[in-house]
Design an enzyme around this catalytic site. Sequence first.
Site, PDB file in Angstrom:
ATOM      1  CG  ASN A   1      -0.214  -0.106   2.504  1.00 15.90           C
ATOM      2  OD1 ASN A   1       0.526   0.802   2.857  1.00 15.90           O
ATOM      3  ND2 ASN A   1      -0.381  -1.211   3.222  1.00 15.90           N
TER       4      ASN A   1
ATOM      5  CE  LYS B   1      -7.768  -2.931  14.441  1.00 16.90           C
ATOM      6  NZ  LYS B   1      -6.814  -3.624  13.569  1.00 16.90           N
TER       7      LYS B   1
ATOM      8  CG  ASP C   1      -5.500  -6.670  14.294  1.00 12.94           C
ATOM      9  OD1 ASP C   1      -4.638  -6.034  14.927  1.00 12.94           O
ATOM     10  OD2 ASP C   1      -6.512  -6.147  13.796  1.00 12.94           O
ATOM     11  CB  ILE C   2       0.491  -6.626  14.506  1.00  9.99           C
ATOM     12  CG1 ILE C   2       0.902  -7.519  13.334  1.00  9.99           C
ATOM     13  CG2 ILE C   2       1.669  -6.354  15.433  1.00  9.99           C
ATOM     14  CD1 ILE C   2       1.791  -6.841  12.300  1.00  9.99           C
TER      15      ILE C   2
ATOM     16  CE  LYS D   1     -10.630   0.181  11.290  1.00 11.09           C
ATOM     17  NZ  LYS D   1      -9.833   0.904  10.300  1.00 11.09           N
TER      18      LYS D   1
ATOM     19  CG  ASP E   1      -6.698  -5.444   6.675  1.00  9.80           C
ATOM     20  OD1 ASP E   1      -6.073  -5.381   7.741  1.00  9.80           O
ATOM     21  OD2 ASP E   1      -7.405  -4.514   6.237  1.00  9.80           O
TER      22      ASP E   1
HETATM   23  N1  CTP Z   1      -3.265  -3.282  12.446  1.00  5.50           N
HETATM   24  C1  CTP Z   1      -2.448  -4.324  12.802  1.00  5.50           C
HETATM   25  N2  CTP Z   1      -2.514  -5.509  12.142  1.00  5.50           N
HETATM   26  C2  CTP Z   1      -3.369  -5.680  11.111  1.00  5.50           C
HETATM   27  C3  CTP Z   1      -4.215  -4.615  10.725  1.00  5.50           C
HETATM   28  C4  CTP Z   1      -4.112  -3.424  11.401  1.00  5.50           C
HETATM   29  O1  CTP Z   1      -1.656  -4.168  13.740  1.00  5.50           O
HETATM   30  N3  CTP Z   1      -3.421  -6.831  10.487  1.00  5.50           N
HETATM   31  C5  CTP Z   1      -3.212  -2.039  13.207  1.00  5.50           C
HETATM   32  C6  CTP Z   1      -2.639  -0.849  12.469  1.00  5.50           C
HETATM   33  O2  CTP Z   1      -1.247  -0.746  12.646  1.00  5.50           O
HETATM   34  C7  CTP Z   1      -3.375   0.307  13.104  1.00  5.50           C
HETATM   35  C8  CTP Z   1      -4.723  -0.276  13.490  1.00  5.50           C
HETATM   36  O3  CTP Z   1      -4.537  -1.684  13.531  1.00  5.50           O
HETATM   37  O4  CTP Z   1      -2.780   0.717  14.316  1.00  5.50           O
HETATM   38  C9  CTP Z   1      -5.858   0.072  12.579  1.00  5.50           C
HETATM   39  O5  CTP Z   1      -5.491  -0.229  11.248  1.00  5.50           O
HETATM   40  P1  CTP Z   1      -6.523  -0.055  10.086  1.00  5.50           P
HETATM   41  O6  CTP Z   1      -5.851  -0.408   8.794  1.00  5.50           O
HETATM   42  O7  CTP Z   1      -7.200   1.259  10.202  1.00  5.50           O
HETATM   43  O8  CTP Z   1      -7.615  -1.119  10.484  1.00  5.50           O
HETATM   44  P2  CTP Z   1      -7.885  -2.585  10.037  1.00  5.50           P
HETATM   45  O9  CTP Z   1      -7.918  -3.408  11.244  1.00  5.50           O
HETATM   46  O10 CTP Z   1      -6.951  -3.004   8.967  1.00  5.50           O
HETATM   47  O11 CTP Z   1      -9.373  -2.436   9.493  1.00  5.50           O
HETATM   48  P3  CTP Z   1      -9.964  -2.123   8.039  1.00  5.50           P
HETATM   49  O12 CTP Z   1      -8.846  -2.344   7.057  1.00  5.50           O
HETATM   50  O13 CTP Z   1     -11.039  -3.111   7.919  1.00  5.50           O
HETATM   51  O14 CTP Z   1     -10.423  -0.694   8.103  1.00  5.50           O
END
Ligand code: CTP
Length: 426
Positions: free
Chosen positions: A212, A343, A308-309, A339, A281
């Site tokens: 990205n 989370k 999801d880290i 979120k 994701d």
């Molecule tokens: N994050 C993470 N691991 C993932 C996805 C996201 O640690 N696999 C963390 C990002 O570093 C950020 C937060 O979660 O701090 C939110 O990330 P975001 O991309 O906004 O959310 P997503 O969980 O990916 O949700 P979506 O793509 O469905 O909006």
Amino acid sequence: MSWHENKRVLVGVSGAIAAYKSPALVRCLVQRGCEVRVVMTRAAEQFITPLTLQAVSGHPVCRHLLSADTESGMGHIELARWAEVIVVAPAGADCIARLAHGRADDLLAAVVLAAAGDVEVAVAPAMNRQMWESPATQRNLAELAQRGVRIIGPAAGDQACGETGPGRMTEPDDIAAELIGDAPPLLLDGVEALITAGPTWEALDPVRGLTNRSSGKMGYALARAARDFGARVTLVSGPVTLDAPNGVRRVDVGSAEEMLEAVMAEAPAADWFIGVAAVADYRPARVAAHKIAKKDARMRIELVRNPDILAAVAAMKRGPFTLGFAAETENVIAHARQKLTSKGVDVMAANQVGSGDAGDVLGGDENAVTLLHKAPRRGDVALEKTDKYRLAVQIIEHIAPLLAARRRGGGGGRGNDGTGGDRSGA
Ligand code: CTP
């Protein structure tokens, strides 16, 4: 000037016994958010090694005038254009004479001569008291002062030669204070900060992958600001083109799975986890061993969910305080709040990206966020659009008291900070 400004400072070191204090000056400047490069004269190398100054500045030391400096990669004109501030410390009597006469036969003198009018130039004299008091030195200093060069010091006291009087170089912290102002408050003293930044790279075959547009700038700005506030910082970074801030430990990763592994190895020792990375994701279900050749008009790629880290760190028993960045293009606050809950993080920064009046946050130099808290009593905090470093500073100023309260409450378990969590950390 203030440490907020992240000035580019060139420290010139000439041959004087006070050169042993130059590494301390570099540290004081780095601590004030400055990016520092060092130029040494040949005589300075009799007193201190380039390696020491390279270690504290984080850059190879520039030493040669002729032949583009092979180690630093910067010549005298480039250095003069790079610097916003030039400080020669120590400036020995010979160095002061050379600068006053506009010599250009070594790198340091040539850089000072080539500095444009808007560059602030300062010298911190250091020499024997008799040399300091000599009319020749005083005339040279008057000439420099008349040209707008700032003269810092010298102090008086015992001298290396055994005499007593004026000529001691001003202490490094006082030179840095005079040039930049006070050091930032050590709000994060003793804090271990763990930060993810940049995109991830999800390989499809040996040459292609999914990623990205994240530049890593927000995460790197947070790493730099956390360091400036006294934290020990580990930056787990996806592929970006940025240099690691000096003094920050960087762990390079590619995929989300690699990022998770690196984070989980570091997280038990961390007090604060900041998830800024734009983690993919999904990843391709299969990674081809060889470059995939084209065949049909259409092609399907099967994707599987990545871990999801942020959620994994937030779920740790006695894990670090957690701050996430929710990247949203619409319904920013509502989606970020979802979120925050799903989370299980302590604070979520709601971050509009890529649409609306946010402009181009991904890759841009500015950003704005609203901080949402797990603790029900804490209201939302809107931080206005500004450059990413200043925004990072404001985020830290907001979070540092929460971290401190949590540590005072016994350290470790989530919920000791008044953020409303369960003390068991479950
Ligand atoms: N994050 C993470 N691991 C993932 C996805 C996201 O640690 N696999 C963390 C990002 O570093 C950020 C937060 O979660 O701090 C939110 O990330 P975001 O991309 O906004 O959310 P997503 O969980 O990916 O949700 P979506 O793509 O469905 O909006």
